[in-house]
Design a protein around this motif. Sequence first.
Motif, PDB file in Angstrom:
ATOM      1  N   ARG A  77      10.241  84.268  59.931  1.00 32.88           N
ATOM      2  CA  ARG A  77       8.598  83.417  60.295  1.00 32.88           C
ATOM      3  C   ARG A  77       8.223  84.554  60.966  1.00 32.88           C
TER       4      ARG A  77
ATOM      5  N   ARG B 253       2.528  75.691  46.435  1.00 35.49           N
ATOM      6  CA  ARG B 253       3.725  74.928  47.305  1.00 35.49           C
ATOM      7  C   ARG B 253       2.974  74.569  48.726  1.00 35.49           C
ATOM      8  N   ALA B 254       2.541  75.598  49.337  1.00 30.53           N
ATOM      9  CA  ALA B 254       1.908  75.699  50.594  1.00 30.53           C
ATOM     10  C   ALA B 254       0.861  74.870  51.004  1.00 30.53           C
TER      11      ALA B 254
ATOM     12  N   GLU C 125      -0.281  76.746  61.592  1.00 33.36           N
ATOM     13  CA  GLU C 125       0.613  75.671  60.870  1.00 33.36           C
ATOM     14  C   GLU C 125       0.713  75.975  59.466  1.00 33.36           C
ATOM     15  N   GLU C 126      -0.275  76.476  58.787  1.00 31.83           N
ATOM     16  CA  GLU C 126      -0.454  77.095  57.352  1.00 31.83           C
ATOM     17  C   GLU C 126       0.453  78.434  57.417  1.00 31.83           C
TER      18      GLU C 126
ATOM     19  N   ARG D 160       3.876  77.052  56.841  1.00 29.44           N
ATOM     20  CA  ARG D 160       4.204  76.499  55.422  1.00 29.44           C
ATOM     21  C   ARG D 160       4.248  77.548  54.586  1.00 29.44           C
TER      22      ARG D 160
ATOM     23  N   ARG E 100       7.847  79.210  54.850  1.00 35.97           N
ATOM     24  CA  ARG E 100       8.813  78.150  54.604  1.00 35.97           C
ATOM     25  C   ARG E 100       8.794  78.160  53.063  1.00 35.97           C
ATOM     26  N   GLU E 101       7.414  78.040  52.150  1.00 31.87           N
ATOM     27  CA  GLU E 101       7.696  77.836  51.123  1.00 31.87           C
ATOM     28  C   GLU E 101       8.098  79.334  50.300  1.00 31.87           C
TER      29      GLU E 101
ATOM     30  N   GLN F  70      -5.028  72.443  46.924  1.00 31.99           N
ATOM     31  CA  GLN F  70      -5.350  73.821  47.772  1.00 31.99           C
ATOM     32  C   GLN F  70      -6.679  73.778  48.272  1.00 31.99           C
TER      33      GLN F  70
END
Length: 262
Positions: free
Chosen positions: A141, A179-180, A194-195, A198, A201-202, A258
Amino acid sequence: MPELPDVEGYRRVLASCAEGRRVERVEVSDAGVLRGVTPQRLRRELTGHRFGAPERHGKWLIARTDGPTVLLHFGMTGDLLCRPHDEPPHPHDRVTLALDDGHDLRYRDQRKLQGLWLAATEADMDRILGDQGPDALSVSRAELDRLLAGRRGRVKATLTDQSVVAGLGNLLGDEILWRAGIHPARPTAGLSAEERARLEREMRGVLRTSVRAGHVPTGPSWLTGRRDDPDPHCPRCGGPLRRTRMAGRTTAWCPRCQPDGS
DNA sequence: AGAAGTGTTGTTTC
DNA sequence: TGAAACAACACTTC
């Protein structure tokens, strides 16, 4: 289209087929895939050497031996196969390495967009691989945040830039962004924390599943499985998908899931 | 039956 | 700096 997960699959093929095996014979049936090396030199420098543990960086497969290292890139249509000596060749088998246990390692490629390189030293290898970002599988991350910082372009272009992160291609890029919930044309610099979280994570999730499968899955819940339909719809919301060209490649996204941020 | 489409690079141009 | 355009490649689809 070979991206990181596919090449990871080829790495496993190479490991199970050739690690510890000696190259008995080198057959080049189409020198069009040889880059910076002649068939004669490839044969001379590789024959008799034994494969070590293979590595991968992004979309590159790194086939080390106790002599030189073979670097393979699969372009759009490349493939790596382990077959018994006596199995008839496929018309697209361009290079065959006959191993000492009765198997062939075959580089098969329809379009010959990329191919095989031979590196005698680590410096050779660095020169051939060029400017590569960290392998996408290993990016944390915090590291992704660092990689994205200061980028001026669109997020789709950034994600698929091998010098930023190595391994993501057109399909993976679109899948991860979908997905994000991030529009591919969004400026990378405009993404919120935050984006970016995501995205990270995706990226992990998509890569983990894809690596396991050896390719980007095409199931009904994947964008990749729907994007080439005649009238493609979003697996999440059912709305129509959009397709445009971005950075020279077909880009698919869902305008509802999106938002473009404007 | 010829043109466009396909996605990976590197190079060139703006 | 980014990004678009192009070449390279072989085959499929329109």
